[in-house]
Write a protein that holds these residues in place. Structure first.
Motif, PDB file in Angstrom:
ATOM      1  N   LEU A 168       0.840  -1.193   0.000  1.00 19.21           N
ATOM      2  CA  LEU A 168       0.000   0.000   0.000  1.00 19.21           C
ATOM      3  C   LEU A 168       0.875   1.242   0.000  1.00 19.21           C
ATOM      4  O   LEU A 168       1.730   1.433   0.855  1.00 19.21           O
ATOM      5  CB  LEU A 168      -0.915   0.009   1.233  1.00 19.21           C
ATOM      6  CG  LEU A 168      -1.831   1.227   1.363  1.00 19.21           C
ATOM      7  CD1 LEU A 168      -2.908   1.202   0.298  1.00 19.21           C
ATOM      8  CD2 LEU A 168      -2.450   1.284   2.758  1.00 19.21           C
ATOM      9  N   ARG A 169       0.632   2.110  -0.971  1.00 23.12           N
ATOM     10  CA  ARG A 169       1.376   3.368  -1.036  1.00 23.12           C
ATOM     11  C   ARG A 169       0.523   4.538  -0.569  1.00 23.12           C
ATOM     12  O   ARG A 169       1.038   5.637  -0.364  1.00 23.12           O
ATOM     13  CB  ARG A 169       1.872   3.593  -2.459  1.00 23.12           C
ATOM     14  CG  ARG A 169       2.869   2.534  -2.927  1.00 23.12           C
ATOM     15  CD  ARG A 169       3.290   2.781  -4.360  1.00 23.12           C
ATOM     16  NE  ARG A 169       3.941   4.093  -4.506  1.00 23.12           N
ATOM     17  CZ  ARG A 169       4.172   4.670  -5.676  1.00 23.12           C
ATOM     18  NH1 ARG A 169       3.791   4.097  -6.791  1.00 23.12           N
ATOM     19  NH2 ARG A 169       4.778   5.842  -5.724  1.00 23.12           N
ATOM     20  N   TYR A 186      -1.617   6.987   4.923  1.00 26.82           N
ATOM     21  CA  TYR A 186      -0.481   6.213   4.466  1.00 26.82           C
ATOM     22  C   TYR A 186      -0.161   5.000   5.327  1.00 26.82           C
ATOM     23  O   TYR A 186       0.395   4.014   4.820  1.00 26.82           O
ATOM     24  CB  TYR A 186       0.755   7.106   4.383  1.00 26.82           C
ATOM     25  CG  TYR A 186       0.651   8.189   3.347  1.00 26.82           C
ATOM     26  CD1 TYR A 186       0.372   9.509   3.702  1.00 26.82           C
ATOM     27  CD2 TYR A 186       0.813   7.900   1.997  1.00 26.82           C
ATOM     28  CE1 TYR A 186       0.278  10.500   2.741  1.00 26.82           C
ATOM     29  CE2 TYR A 186       0.713   8.889   1.030  1.00 26.82           C
ATOM     30  CZ  TYR A 186       0.451  10.185   1.407  1.00 26.82           C
ATOM     31  OH  TYR A 186       0.345  11.166   0.450  1.00 26.82           O
ATOM     32  N   SER A 187      -0.461   5.064   6.633  1.00 24.35           N
ATOM     33  CA  SER A 187      -0.062   3.957   7.489  1.00 24.35           C
ATOM     34  C   SER A 187      -1.129   3.680   8.541  1.00 24.35           C
ATOM     35  O   SER A 187      -1.896   4.587   8.936  1.00 24.35           O
ATOM     36  CB  SER A 187       1.275   4.273   8.161  1.00 24.35           C
ATOM     37  OG  SER A 187       1.194   5.468   8.883  1.00 24.35           O
ATOM     38  N   ALA A 188      -1.160   2.418   8.995  1.00 19.59           N
ATOM     39  CA  ALA A 188      -2.139   1.992   9.991  1.00 19.59           C
ATOM     40  C   ALA A 188      -2.031   2.867  11.241  1.00 19.59           C
ATOM     41  O   ALA A 188      -0.927   3.178  11.703  1.00 19.59           O
ATOM     42  CB  ALA A 188      -1.916   0.522  10.352  1.00 19.59           C
ATOM     43  N   GLY A 189      -3.186   3.269  11.746  1.00 17.98           N
ATOM     44  CA  GLY A 189      -3.229   4.123  12.914  1.00 17.98           C
ATOM     45  C   GLY A 189      -3.367   5.604  12.590  1.00 17.98           C
ATOM     46  O   GLY A 189      -3.666   6.421  13.459  1.00 17.98           O
ATOM     47  N   GLU A 190      -3.175   5.943  11.346  1.00 17.63           N
ATOM     48  CA  GLU A 190      -3.255   7.343  10.948  1.00 17.63           C
ATOM     49  C   GLU A 190      -4.715   7.804  10.894  1.00 17.63           C
ATOM     50  O   GLU A 190      -5.607   7.044  10.514  1.00 17.63           O
ATOM     51  CB  GLU A 190      -2.604   7.530   9.576  1.00 17.63           C
ATOM     52  CG  GLU A 190      -2.439   8.982   9.166  1.00 17.63           C
ATOM     53  CD  GLU A 190      -1.663   9.122   7.864  1.00 17.63           C
ATOM     54  OE1 GLU A 190      -1.236   8.091   7.295  1.00 17.63           O
ATOM     55  OE2 GLU A 190      -1.482  10.272   7.410  1.00 17.63           O
ATOM     56  N   GLU A 191      -4.966   9.040  11.290  1.00 13.70           N
ATOM     57  CA  GLU A 191      -6.294   9.635  11.260  1.00 13.70           C
ATOM     58  C   GLU A 191      -6.188  11.043  10.688  1.00 13.70           C
ATOM     59  O   GLU A 191      -5.199  11.737  10.924  1.00 13.70           O
ATOM     60  CB  GLU A 191      -6.909   9.724  12.663  1.00 13.70           C
ATOM     61  CG  GLU A 191      -7.101   8.396  13.360  1.00 13.70           C
ATOM     62  CD  GLU A 191      -7.772   8.558  14.714  1.00 13.70           C
ATOM     63  OE1 GLU A 191      -8.099   7.519  15.322  1.00 13.70           O
ATOM     64  OE2 GLU A 191      -7.954   9.691  15.179  1.00 13.70           O
ATOM     65  N   LYS A 192      -7.227  11.455   9.934  1.00 11.79           N
ATOM     66  CA  LYS A 192      -7.280  12.822   9.418  1.00 11.79           C
ATOM     67  C   LYS A 192      -8.716  13.325   9.526  1.00 11.79           C
ATOM     68  O   LYS A 192      -9.661  12.554   9.371  1.00 11.79           O
ATOM     69  CB  LYS A 192      -6.790  12.883   7.973  1.00 11.79           C
ATOM     70  CG  LYS A 192      -5.290  12.675   7.861  1.00 11.79           C
ATOM     71  CD  LYS A 192      -4.755  13.037   6.491  1.00 11.79           C
ATOM     72  CE  LYS A 192      -3.252  12.881   6.481  1.00 11.79           C
ATOM     73  NZ  LYS A 192      -2.674  13.093   5.147  1.00 11.79           N
ATOM     74  N   GLU A 193      -8.845  14.618   9.788  1.00 16.08           N
ATOM     75  CA  GLU A 193     -10.169  15.222   9.964  1.00 16.08           C
ATOM     76  C   GLU A 193     -10.328  16.453   9.099  1.00 16.08           C
ATOM     77  O   GLU A 193      -9.369  17.184   8.825  1.00 16.08           O
ATOM     78  CB  GLU A 193     -10.371  15.651  11.425  1.00 16.08           C
ATOM     79  CG  GLU A 193     -10.633  14.535  12.384  1.00 16.08           C
ATOM     80  CD  GLU A 193     -11.018  15.039  13.770  1.00 16.08           C
ATOM     81  OE1 GLU A 193     -10.203  14.897  14.677  1.00 16.08           O
ATOM     82  OE2 GLU A 193     -12.140  15.576  13.920  1.00 16.08           O
ATOM     83  N   LYS A 194     -11.587  16.654   8.676  1.00 20.93           N
ATOM     84  CA  LYS A 194     -11.930  17.858   7.927  1.00 20.93           C
ATOM     85  C   LYS A 194     -13.405  18.131   8.166  1.00 20.93           C
ATOM     86  O   LYS A 194     -14.261  17.359   7.731  1.00 20.93           O
ATOM     87  CB  LYS A 194     -11.654  17.653   6.437  1.00 20.93           C
ATOM     88  CG  LYS A 194     -12.021  18.833   5.558  1.00 20.93           C
ATOM     89  CD  LYS A 194     -11.733  18.496   4.091  1.00 20.93           C
ATOM     90  CE  LYS A 194     -12.136  19.622   3.169  1.00 20.93           C
ATOM     91  NZ  LYS A 194     -11.883  19.268   1.742  1.00 20.93           N
ATOM     92  N   GLU A 195     -13.673  19.190   8.882  1.00 17.90           N
ATOM     93  CA  GLU A 195     -15.050  19.577   9.222  1.00 17.90           C
ATOM     94  C   GLU A 195     -15.768  18.405   9.883  1.00 17.90           C
ATOM     95  O   GLU A 195     -15.342  17.928  10.933  1.00 17.90           O
ATOM     96  CB  GLU A 195     -15.777  20.082   7.979  1.00 17.90           C
ATOM     97  CG  GLU A 195     -15.159  21.352   7.399  1.00 17.90           C
ATOM     98  CD  GLU A 195     -15.872  21.857   6.170  1.00 17.90           C
ATOM     99  OE1 GLU A 195     -15.479  22.909   5.651  1.00 17.90           O
ATOM    100  OE2 GLU A 195     -16.837  21.215   5.713  1.00 17.90           O
ATOM    101  N   ALA A 242      -1.412   1.298  -5.395  1.00 14.61           N
ATOM    102  CA  ALA A 242      -0.543   0.149  -5.216  1.00 14.61           C
ATOM    103  C   ALA A 242       0.669   0.302  -6.143  1.00 14.61           C
ATOM    104  O   ALA A 242       1.232   1.366  -6.247  1.00 14.61           O
ATOM    105  CB  ALA A 242      -1.313  -1.130  -5.488  1.00 14.61           C
ATOM    106  N   GLU A 243       1.028  -0.778  -6.822  1.00 12.17           N
ATOM    107  CA  GLU A 243       2.196  -0.719  -7.697  1.00 12.17           C
ATOM    108  C   GLU A 243       1.988   0.293  -8.813  1.00 12.17           C
ATOM    109  O   GLU A 243       0.882   0.513  -9.263  1.00 12.17           O
ATOM    110  CB  GLU A 243       2.483  -2.090  -8.304  1.00 12.17           C
ATOM    111  CG  GLU A 243       1.437  -2.537  -9.290  1.00 12.17           C
ATOM    112  CD  GLU A 243       1.897  -3.768 -10.066  1.00 12.17           C
ATOM    113  OE1 GLU A 243       1.613  -4.863  -9.586  1.00 12.17           O
ATOM    114  OE2 GLU A 243       2.536  -3.599 -11.114  1.00 12.17           O
TER     115      GLU A 243
END
Lengths: 109, 112
Positions: free
Chosen positions: A30-31, A51-60, A92-93
């Motif tokens: 996974l890229r 990009y990686s397990a555990g990552e979180e992002k928020e927007k509104e 992916a690739e």
């Protein structure tokens, strides 16, 4: 073969009723995992990259999370203007994106 | 700052004809990818162009071909149109080495 499965296919919510959309993926190397919003007859609009397990992002009212097998798009207190199709894709690739079929979200006032 | 521009927005063609779709990438982007989106489905990768060369290709027949010009704009050509080619064709641009793809609004192709 790289594969992305989104659930549910369609979701109807009342305004203010929080919920989550699921994106399960199988990919070698996974890229990046992408969330897009698409309105009828329009192109996908970028929301998040994870990009990686555990990552979180928020927007509104939106929050995206990632594990090794799936990603969730959490929608908190949705409004009618959040109605759209939400697409999940993995890179992916090479550089191609592999998309799921999407979740159609309808928020009623 | 203009985003990705695609033309035409809508097109109706007859089975067996040929069609050319055009895409101007976002300013500063050098890579163009094309996707086909059938009704109710997610976009499917057709191919990607970088430095005027096809860099990667999806599972589409040779009837689908493309080109990238020195100004990074791109064309998608489809020969011998089939009814099943009816779809929304999306162009996405990016900058090599940088994740993130900007999509255009697409060209709606109807084959009758």
């Amino acid at each position: 073969e790289d594969q992305v499965t989104q659930s549910p296919e369609a979701l109807r919510l009342q305004e203010g009723e929080s919920s989550s959309l699921n994106c399960s993926y199988t990919v070698s190397g996974l890229r990046g995992l992408f969330w897009y919003r698409q309105d009828p007859g329009k192109g996908p609009e970028f929301l998040f990259t994870l990009y990686s397990a555990g990552e979180e992002k928020e927007k509104e009212r939106l929050k995206a999370t990632l594990t090794k097998k799936e990603s969730f798009l959490h929608i908190t207190a949705p409004k009618p203007e959040d109605s759209a199709t939400y697409l999940c894709a993995v890179q992916a690739e090479g550089n191609k994106l592999v998309f799921g079929a999407g979740t159609i979200l309808r928020v009623k006032s | 700052d203009a985003g990705v521009t695609q033309s035409p927005t809508h097109l109706i063609k007859t089975r067996g004809q040929q069609v050319t779709l055009r895409c101007s990438p976002k300013s500063g982007h050098d890579t163009v990818s094309w996707y086909q989106q059938a009704l109710g489905q997610g976009p499917q990768f057709i191919f990607q162009y970088y430095e005027e060369e096809e860099r990667q290709r999806g599972n589409f027949p040779d009837r689908f071909s493309g080109h990238q010009f020195p100004n990074y704009s791109s064309e998608l050509n489809v020969n011998a149109l089939l009814l099943g080619d009816s779809a929304l064709y999306l162009c996405a641009s990016s900058l090599t080495g940088i994740h993130g793809y900007t999509f255009g609004s697409g060209t709606r192709l109807t084959v009758v």
